[in-house]
Scaffold this motif. Structure first.
Motif, mmCIF file in Angstrom:
data_model
loop_
_atom_site.group_PDB
_atom_site.id
_atom_site.type_symbol
_atom_site.label_atom_id
_atom_site.label_comp_id
_atom_site.label_asym_id
_atom_site.label_seq_id
_atom_site.Cartn_x
_atom_site.Cartn_y
_atom_site.Cartn_z
ATOM 1 N N ALA A 138 43.432 42.839 59.393
ATOM 2 C CA ALA A 138 43.916 43.816 58.414
ATOM 3 C C ALA A 138 45.048 43.215 57.575
ATOM 4 O O ALA A 138 45.095 43.379 56.355
ATOM 5 C CB ALA A 138 44.384 45.084 59.128
ATOM 6 N N ILE A 139 45.962 42.495 58.242
ATOM 7 C CA ILE A 139 47.062 41.848 57.519
ATOM 8 C C ILE A 139 46.530 40.709 56.650
ATOM 9 O O ILE A 139 46.963 40.517 55.506
ATOM 10 C CB ILE A 139 48.109 41.317 58.515
ATOM 11 N N LEU A 140 45.591 39.955 57.187
ATOM 12 C CA LEU A 140 45.013 38.836 56.438
ATOM 13 C C LEU A 140 44.353 39.311 55.149
ATOM 14 O O LEU A 140 44.544 38.728 54.073
ATOM 15 C CB LEU A 140 43.997 38.102 57.311
ATOM 16 N N VAL A 141 43.597 40.392 55.250
ATOM 17 C CA VAL A 141 42.950 40.952 54.056
ATOM 18 C C VAL A 141 44.004 41.474 53.080
ATOM 19 O O VAL A 141 43.890 41.292 51.857
ATOM 20 C CB VAL A 141 41.972 42.073 54.452
ATOM 21 N N GLY A 142 45.045 42.122 53.618
ATOM 22 C CA GLY A 142 46.123 42.596 52.758
ATOM 23 C C GLY A 142 46.791 41.458 52.004
ATOM 24 O O GLY A 142 47.131 41.597 50.823
ATOM 25 N N GLY A 197 45.325 38.760 51.092
ATOM 26 C CA GLY A 197 44.386 38.399 50.033
ATOM 27 C C GLY A 197 44.504 39.322 48.833
ATOM 28 O O GLY A 197 44.489 38.873 47.672
ATOM 29 N N PHE A 198 44.634 40.637 49.100
ATOM 30 C CA PHE A 198 44.834 41.607 48.016
ATOM 31 C C PHE A 198 46.116 41.280 47.233
ATOM 32 O O PHE A 198 46.128 41.282 46.000
ATOM 33 C CB PHE A 198 44.935 43.022 48.575
ATOM 34 N N ALA A 199 47.199 41.018 47.979
ATOM 35 C CA ALA A 199 48.488 40.738 47.326
ATOM 36 C C ALA A 199 48.417 39.471 46.492
ATOM 37 O O ALA A 199 48.947 39.414 45.371
ATOM 38 C CB ALA A 199 49.578 40.618 48.391
ATOM 39 N N LEU A 200 47.754 38.453 47.026
ATOM 40 C CA LEU A 200 47.624 37.189 46.300
ATOM 41 C C LEU A 200 46.812 37.374 45.022
ATOM 42 O O LEU A 200 47.156 36.824 43.960
ATOM 43 C CB LEU A 200 46.960 36.149 47.203
ATOM 44 N N ALA A 201 45.746 38.152 45.113
ATOM 45 C CA ALA A 201 44.920 38.419 43.932
ATOM 46 C C ALA A 201 45.706 39.186 42.876
ATOM 47 O O ALA A 201 45.623 38.890 41.674
ATOM 48 C CB ALA A 201 43.673 39.193 44.337
ATOM 49 N N ASP A 202 46.488 40.185 43.323
ATOM 50 C CA ASP A 202 47.317 40.947 42.377
ATOM 51 C C ASP A 202 48.362 40.050 41.725
ATOM 52 O O ASP A 202 48.648 40.174 40.531
ATOM 53 C CB ASP A 202 48.009 42.106 43.108
ATOM 54 N N GLY A 203 48.931 39.129 42.532
ATOM 55 C CA GLY A 203 49.927 38.216 41.983
ATOM 56 C C GLY A 203 49.345 37.297 40.929
ATOM 57 O O GLY A 203 49.984 37.030 39.893
ATOM 58 N N CYS A 204 48.148 36.800 41.167
ATOM 59 C CA CYS A 204 47.475 35.936 40.182
ATOM 60 C C CYS A 204 47.226 36.685 38.883
ATOM 61 O O CYS A 204 47.330 36.121 37.785
ATOM 62 C CB CYS A 204 46.159 35.413 40.751
ATOM 63 N N THR A 253 38.678 31.680 53.307
ATOM 64 C CA THR A 253 37.842 30.997 52.309
ATOM 65 C C THR A 253 37.586 31.879 51.097
ATOM 66 O O THR A 253 37.810 31.478 49.947
ATOM 67 C CB THR A 253 36.505 30.566 52.932
ATOM 68 N N ILE A 254 37.106 33.089 51.340
ATOM 69 C CA ILE A 254 36.751 33.949 50.210
ATOM 70 C C ILE A 254 37.993 34.461 49.491
ATOM 71 O O ILE A 254 37.980 34.695 48.286
ATOM 72 C CB ILE A 254 35.839 35.119 50.673
ATOM 73 N N THR A 255 39.111 34.610 50.239
ATOM 74 C CA THR A 255 40.357 35.035 49.604
ATOM 75 C C THR A 255 40.862 33.977 48.636
ATOM 76 O O THR A 255 41.462 34.292 47.607
ATOM 77 C CB THR A 255 41.428 35.322 50.677
ATOM 78 N N LEU A 256 40.619 32.717 48.954
ATOM 79 C CA LEU A 256 41.022 31.635 48.059
ATOM 80 C C LEU A 256 40.123 31.538 46.827
ATOM 81 O O LEU A 256 40.598 31.273 45.720
ATOM 82 C CB LEU A 256 40.984 30.297 48.796
ATOM 83 N N PHE A 257 38.821 31.779 47.022
ATOM 84 C CA PHE A 257 37.866 31.533 45.939
ATOM 85 C C PHE A 257 37.743 32.696 44.950
ATOM 86 O O PHE A 257 37.527 32.462 43.764
ATOM 87 C CB PHE A 257 36.486 31.203 46.521
#
Length: 528
Positions: A369-373, A375-382, A426-430
């Motif tokens: 759950a934290i890992l996915v969160g 990923g969400f935060a990183l995507a929003d930051g980008c 992997t998918i959070t990075l891509f």
């Protein structure tokens, strides 16, 4: 020599410090929001790939670094760590907890194996089919941990069948226990931590996209799963057992000693479960209701039940269904609790629900759950920093390539990386990279993101690629080269089927040849 031993001992600490310092010139020299976000992305990506820090700890770094660089306020970053996806995950874990608590998963697996018979080819298909079905609803890790002891008992019985058939028969007649058939809930003495569940995160960068839900995802992915299952079965049969159609489909063939022993193992394990219990029936009913509600919410070809709430479109999602059914597991009685009064009378004083909060907590993968969160935060930051737009502009020359070639390249890259990194990482990075690429070249983002997301599951080459691989390898029947040969074929099959699907039956489902209105900054136009 002692100096190098200290380096070896503290290598993770030194690597973390080294990574942070080596990449630091990027935000210092360029001093732009894009560079600062890129620094955050590189640090997080490096730690995810190397696991220098626990994955979930690394996932918390965006909540620290994005506010410090002035990219996003802390409150906004924190809101990314708990979204609709997390509510869906909670509901699904409630179902998984009940299924495993009441052994419904074992009953389903054993029944499916019994249905296909004991011929080695069909038995393999039976195990593969039951495992595939269970992994649709449970984590891959817990499914492998449950099925492997059953498969191991069958394998051991086949190996020893001819030499010990008489002794085995005597054991059955005397009524003693054959310890070789006992299913151990641990793997080589080490219990499987259910929190290692690998759930594929899908960062919401497109909040207006309403075309992806449980029903639509199942509709396009289930045919692909069936094709991959059958082709993988054929490949594994040819690789390890040979593929003899005449023997496989020969009717009325007398069973060998090994096949009889194998059938006896499976029959015994099924009999140990006893008759189906009330708790299993209720869990199965709730399971079916949840699936039906997911399918019928917005099937696409006909109005779903969400049309009843047309005044609030998009308010009810798959997580709404998951939470509704999930709460019922804490409410529906499983058994009555009794106590003995001073007079010796046994009276009921309470009831126990299908699952308790403590049981749910032991199954809930909070780390995921934290890992996915993260990923969400990183995507929003980008997105906020403009890094996504910058990446998209730099990748726009790829627009000269055919769309299918871009998809193939991205799928192969994801498949390669997921062998050494976790599926979520992997998918959070891509996704933050592929999304702006699709926007820059005027391609429907789903046309690239769907196959890339599916390919994160193709991690079959190495024992360390994912926990299920490690579980199978720990039984000692396979060498690394065996996994590489088997996994390479399955990976090729998987990518080929995904490419086939994205070019055929998936296209009309989402109108993939048209740039959608929910994607930003592009007009609704047709792909060249």
């Amino acid at each position: 020599m002692k100096f190098f031993s200290y380096i070896l001992v503290y290598r993770r600490f030194l690597f973390v410090v080294f990574t942070v310092l080596v990449l630091l010139p990027l935000p210092i020299v360029l001093h732009t929001k894009e560079a600062e976000c890129a620094y955050t992305l590189f640090v997080v990506a490096t730690f995810w790939l190397t696991e220098a820090l626990p994955l979930s700890v690394t996932a918390l770094l965006p909540s620290l670094m994005l506010p410090m660089f002035g990219i996003m306020p802390s409150k906004k970053v924190a809101s990314a760590y708990f979204k609709d996806f997390h509510l869906l995950l909670i509901g699904v874990i409630c179902l998984a907890t009940s299924i495993e608590k009441w052994n419904l998963h074992k009953r389903i697996a054993l029944k499916m194996v019994m249905m296909v018979g004991v011929n080695p080819a069909w038995l393999t298909l039976g195990f593969m089919s039951s495992t595939a079905f269970l992994s649709m609803w449970l984590s891959n890790t817990s499914t492998a941990a449950m099925v492997m002891p059953i498969a191991e008992a069958v394998v051991q019985q086949i190996i020893n069948a001819e030499a010990e058939v008489e002794a085995t028969q005597m054991t059955y007649f005397n009524g003693s226990t054959n310890h070789g058939l006992e299913i151990d809930e641990s793997v080589n003495g080490h219990e499987i931590n259910e929190r290692k569940e690998k759930t594929k995160p899908v960062p919401g960068r497109y909040p207006d996209c309403r075309c992806l839900n449980f029903g639509s995802w199942f509709t396009f992915s289930f045919p692909a799963a069936l094709i991959i299952l059958l082709l993988s079965w054929i490949w594994l049969q040819w690789l390890f057992l040979g593929f003899n159609f005449k023997e496989m489909f020969k009717c009325g063939k007398t069973k060998t000693v090994q096949q009889k022993a194998c059938a006896e193992v499976i029959k015994q394990e099924y009999q140990k479960l006893g008759p189906i219990r009330y708790q299993e029936i209720v869990t199965l009913v709730l399971f079916i209701i949840m699936a039906l509600l997911w399918f019928s919410r917005d099937p696409g070809f006909v109005p779903g039940w969400s049309a009843l709430f047309s005044e609030y479109p998009g308010f009810a999602t798959d997580s709404t269904v998951a939470l509704l059914i999930g709460l019922l597991f804490f409410l529906i009685p499983a058994k009555t609790l009794t106590k003995t009064t001073p007079t010796g009378e046994i009276v009921a004083f309470d009831y126990s629900p299908l699952i308790t909060w403590k049981e749910f907590q032991s199954f809930m993968p909070w780390d995921i759950a934290i890992l996915v969160g993260g990923g969400f935060a990183l995507a929003d930051g980008c997105e906020e920093s403009g890094l996504s737009k910058w990446i998209g502009n730099k990748l726009s020359p790829l627009g000269s390539l055919p769309a299918w070639l871009i998809i193939l390249i991205s799928s192969l890259m994801v498949t390669s990386l997921t062998e050494v990194a976790s599926n979520p990482a992997t998918i959070t990075l891509f996704l933050p990279i592929l999304s702006p690429l699709a926007e820059a070249i005027h391609v429907n983002p789903l046309y690239i993101l769907i196959p890339s997301t599916l390919c994160t599951s193709f991690a079959f080459l190495l024992p360390v690629a994912n926990p299920p691989n490690a579980i199978v390898f720990s039984y000692g029947h396979l060498k690394v080269i065996d996994m590489v040969k088997a996994g390479l074929g399955v990976n090729i099959v998987g990518v080929a089927v995904v490419m086939l699907g994205i070019c055929t039956w998936i296209v009309p489902m989402f109108d993939l040849y048209t740039y959608p209105s929910w994607a930003p900054a592009m007009s609704n136009e047709t792909m060249p």
